[in-house]
Design an enzyme around this catalytic site. Structure first.
Site, PDB file in Angstrom:
ATOM      1  CB  CYS A 116      -0.947  -0.009   1.192  1.00 16.98           C
ATOM      2  SG  CYS A 116      -2.000  -1.458   1.176  1.00 16.98           S
ATOM      3  CG  HIS A 256      -3.402   3.042   2.126  1.00 18.99           C
ATOM      4  ND1 HIS A 256      -3.757   2.661   0.850  1.00 18.99           N
ATOM      5  CD2 HIS A 256      -3.502   1.919   2.903  1.00 18.99           C
ATOM      6  CE1 HIS A 256      -4.044   1.366   0.851  1.00 18.99           C
ATOM      7  NE2 HIS A 256      -3.912   0.906   2.080  1.00 18.99           N
ATOM      8  CG  ASN A 286      -6.660  -1.285   0.714  1.00 26.72           C
ATOM      9  OD1 ASN A 286      -5.922  -0.819  -0.155  1.00 26.72           O
ATOM     10  ND2 ASN A 286      -6.199  -1.771   1.854  1.00 26.72           N
TER      11      ASN A 286
HETATM   12  O1  UT7 Z   1      -3.944  -1.768   3.316  1.00 30.38           O
HETATM   13  C1  UT7 Z   1      -3.165  -2.710   3.982  1.00 30.38           C
HETATM   14  C2  UT7 Z   1      -3.287  -2.499   5.397  1.00 30.38           C
HETATM   15  N1  UT7 Z   1      -4.517  -3.088   5.877  1.00 30.38           N
HETATM   16  C3  UT7 Z   1      -5.227  -2.451   6.771  1.00 30.38           C
HETATM   17  O2  UT7 Z   1      -4.894  -1.328   7.119  1.00 30.38           O
HETATM   18  C4  UT7 Z   1      -6.377  -3.171   7.408  1.00 30.38           C
HETATM   19  C5  UT7 Z   1      -6.327  -2.971   8.893  1.00 30.38           C
HETATM   20  N2  UT7 Z   1      -7.348  -3.721   9.634  1.00 30.38           N
HETATM   21  C6  UT7 Z   1      -8.647  -3.373   9.590  1.00 30.38           C
HETATM   22  O3  UT7 Z   1      -9.042  -2.477   8.869  1.00 30.38           O
HETATM   23  C7  UT7 Z   1      -9.591  -4.069  10.540  1.00 30.38           C
HETATM   24  O4  UT7 Z   1      -8.857  -4.801  11.492  1.00 30.38           O
HETATM   25  C8  UT7 Z   1     -10.594  -5.021   9.819  1.00 30.38           C
HETATM   26  C9  UT7 Z   1     -11.581  -4.206   9.023  1.00 30.38           C
HETATM   27  C10 UT7 Z   1      -9.843  -6.003   8.943  1.00 30.38           C
HETATM   28  C11 UT7 Z   1     -11.390  -5.816  10.874  1.00 30.38           C
HETATM   29  O5  UT7 Z   1     -12.056  -4.902  11.759  1.00 30.38           O
HETATM   30  P1  UT7 Z   1     -11.919  -5.075  13.332  1.00 30.38           P
HETATM   31  O6  UT7 Z   1     -12.770  -4.039  13.925  1.00 30.38           O
HETATM   32  O7  UT7 Z   1     -10.450  -5.052  13.663  1.00 30.38           O
HETATM   33  O8  UT7 Z   1     -12.546  -6.473  13.561  1.00 30.38           O
HETATM   34  P2  UT7 Z   1     -11.927  -7.741  14.320  1.00 30.38           P
HETATM   35  O9  UT7 Z   1     -10.921  -8.416  13.444  1.00 30.38           O
HETATM   36  O10 UT7 Z   1     -11.512  -7.339  15.698  1.00 30.38           O
HETATM   37  O11 UT7 Z   1     -13.192  -8.657  14.450  1.00 30.38           O
HETATM   38  C12 UT7 Z   1     -14.299  -8.299  15.311  1.00 30.38           C
HETATM   39  C13 UT7 Z   1     -15.415  -9.284  15.068  1.00 30.38           C
HETATM   40  C14 UT7 Z   1     -14.978 -10.733  15.051  1.00 30.38           C
HETATM   41  O12 UT7 Z   1     -16.007 -11.509  15.612  1.00 30.38           O
HETATM   42  P3  UT7 Z   1     -15.898 -12.059  17.125  1.00 30.38           P
HETATM   43  O13 UT7 Z   1     -14.661 -12.891  17.162  1.00 30.38           O
HETATM   44  O14 UT7 Z   1     -15.815 -10.836  17.972  1.00 30.38           O
HETATM   45  O15 UT7 Z   1     -17.168 -12.813  17.279  1.00 30.38           O
HETATM   46  C15 UT7 Z   1     -14.887 -11.068  13.607  1.00 30.38           C
HETATM   47  O16 UT7 Z   1     -15.067 -12.417  13.312  1.00 30.38           O
HETATM   48  O17 UT7 Z   1     -15.968  -9.034  13.768  1.00 30.38           O
HETATM   49  C16 UT7 Z   1     -16.017 -10.247  13.034  1.00 30.38           C
HETATM   50  N3  UT7 Z   1     -15.894  -9.959  11.622  1.00 30.38           N
HETATM   51  C17 UT7 Z   1     -16.958  -9.685  10.858  1.00 30.38           C
HETATM   52  N4  UT7 Z   1     -18.265  -9.623  11.121  1.00 30.38           N
HETATM   53  C18 UT7 Z   1     -19.083  -9.324  10.111  1.00 30.38           C
HETATM   54  C19 UT7 Z   1     -14.771  -9.878  10.889  1.00 30.38           C
HETATM   55  N5  UT7 Z   1     -15.080  -9.570   9.624  1.00 30.38           N
HETATM   56  C20 UT7 Z   1     -16.438  -9.459   9.574  1.00 30.38           C
HETATM   57  C21 UT7 Z   1     -17.349  -9.145   8.555  1.00 30.38           C
HETATM   58  N6  UT7 Z   1     -18.665  -9.099   8.875  1.00 30.38           N
HETATM   59  N7  UT7 Z   1     -16.961  -8.904   7.279  1.00 30.38           N
END
Ligand code: UT7
Length: 332
Positions: A116, A256, A286
């Site tokens: 990125c 980004h 992204n």
């Molecule tokens: O460009 C390259 C660099 N990349 C980035 O900058 C990405 C950085 N990371 C992020 O943007 C975020 O971490 C994500 C968008 C990938 C995930 O968001 P989050 O708020 O960090 O979610 P999490 O991974 O902490 O997950 C929270 C919950 C989990 O469920 P439980 O374990 O709490 O029951 C996940 O399984 O959200 C769940 N979850 C979803 N639920 C509905 C994860 N993805 C989804 C989804 N829909 N698509």
């Protein structure tokens, strides 16, 4: 002789027509439009659906758009850098294929893989060649077919990414415009949190790696999120402090586009209000290396000569950095 600076003198782009909406993704994996909008801020992303088309096809269309807009002949280009993590093939470089497809014959070209941060690392690289006085017209094309490396059964990654390409022309200037400074950083330890496990020399592709879906992008979202928020904001603030810039001196922050919450945190840390931030994550998601030039392309008509602009990126590697530039032209 006056100092030579490198200035962006034009922007072109290409986005595939197909729009993959949150509603469609909700039918593929267990997610909702509400979750994606609240946690990421993406409504739809473009996907290159045409059979047999690759990153170079989007990149070539962006470069053709750029050459037409700037009235530049392909023969005038000295160098082409392609920022991508989704090359057409492992070899040769996609840059070479794009140069061929755009009739750029008097140049040399190479790919730059900084995920990125690919566009800002490429701009820093192009800047050196222009400032040396030896190069007059460098094209940077950031192009990604992220849909080729995304597992559309994985809800934690598939809503995030989209396909697209954007290209800029970089030329010398002796005016008080162009790239003023940049700070770029890497931390290879971050590779454990965001990578593709198989298909490289560490783990060549095999039936087993394909069965295990190891040819798709792997991301530990929270670890990447944490590092992105602190690193991108810190380096953007650092470059502002170094140049005694206050929030009111900055016309635009171009971050980004990975997650709306990361964009907001970066702007907050810099004391910059939301109306000074270029944001298009909602419609493209992204697009990895392409997000920053796609923002410049989207906002081009609002940019004025001399505007202070801060570019900031964070990506796999980890790679991150910030560029301070003064915009080189008024709306045409
Ligand atoms: O460009 C390259 C660099 N990349 C980035 O900058 C990405 C950085 N990371 C992020 O943007 C975020 O971490 C994500 C968008 C990938 C995930 O968001 P989050 O708020 O960090 O979610 P999490 O991974 O902490 O997950 C929270 C919950 C989990 O469920 P439980 O374990 O709490 O029951 C996940 O399984 O959200 C769940 N979850 C979803 N639920 C509905 C994860 N993805 C989804 C989804 N829909 N698509």
């Amino acid at each position: 002789m006056a100092n030579i600076r490198a200035a962006i003198t034009g922007v072109g782009a290409y986005l595939p027509e197909y729009r993959l909406t949150n509603d469609e993704i909700s039918k593929m994996v267990d997610t909702t439009d509400e979750w994606i909008m609240q946690r990421i801020g993406i409504k739809e992303r473009r996907i290159l659906k045409e059979e047999g088309k690759a990153t170079s096809d989007m990149g070539a269309r962006a470069v053709k758009d750029l050459l037409a807009k700037t009235g530049t002949s392909p023969d005038e280009i000295d160098m082409l850098i392609c920022a991508t993590v989704t090359p057409d093939m492992n070899l040769p470089a996609t840059a070479n294929i794009i140069a061929h497809k755009t009739n750029i014959h008097n140049a040399w070209s190479f790919d730059l893989n900084a995920a990125c941060s690919g566009f800002i690392f490429s701009l820093s690289t192009a800047t050196q060649f222009i400032e040396s006085g030896r190069y007059k017209k460098v094209v940077i094309v950031a192009a990604e077919k992220m849909s080729a490396i995304i597992n559309y059964e994985d809800r934690t990654t598939c809503p995030l990414f989209g396909d697209g390409a954007a290209a800029v022309l970089v030329e010398p200037t002796t005016e008080d415009i162009g790239v003023i400074d940049y700070i770029n950083r890497v931390d290879g330890l971050g590779r454990h949190h965001l990578h593709i496990k198989a298909g490289g020399s560490l783990k060549p592709a095999s039936e087993e790696t394909v069965r295990n879906k190891e040819h798709y992008l792997y991301q530990e979202g929270q670890a990447v999120f944490k590092a992105a928020v602190s690193s991108m904001a810190d380096v953007a603030a650092e470059i502002m402090e170094k140049h005694n810039l206050n929030a009111k001196d900055v016309a635009w922050l171009v971050p980004h586009q990975a997650n709306m919450r990361i964009i907001e945190a970066t702007a907050r840390r810099m004391g910059i209000s939301k109306d000074q931030v270029m944001i298009n994550i909602r419609k493209y998601g992204n697009t990895t290396a392409a997000t920053i030039p796609l923002c410049l392309w989207d906002y081009e008509k609002q940019l004025k000569k001399g505007d202070n602009i801060i570019l900031a990126a964070f990506g796999a590697g980890f790679t991150w950095g910030s560029t301070y530039l003064k915009w080189a032209y008024d709306p045409k």
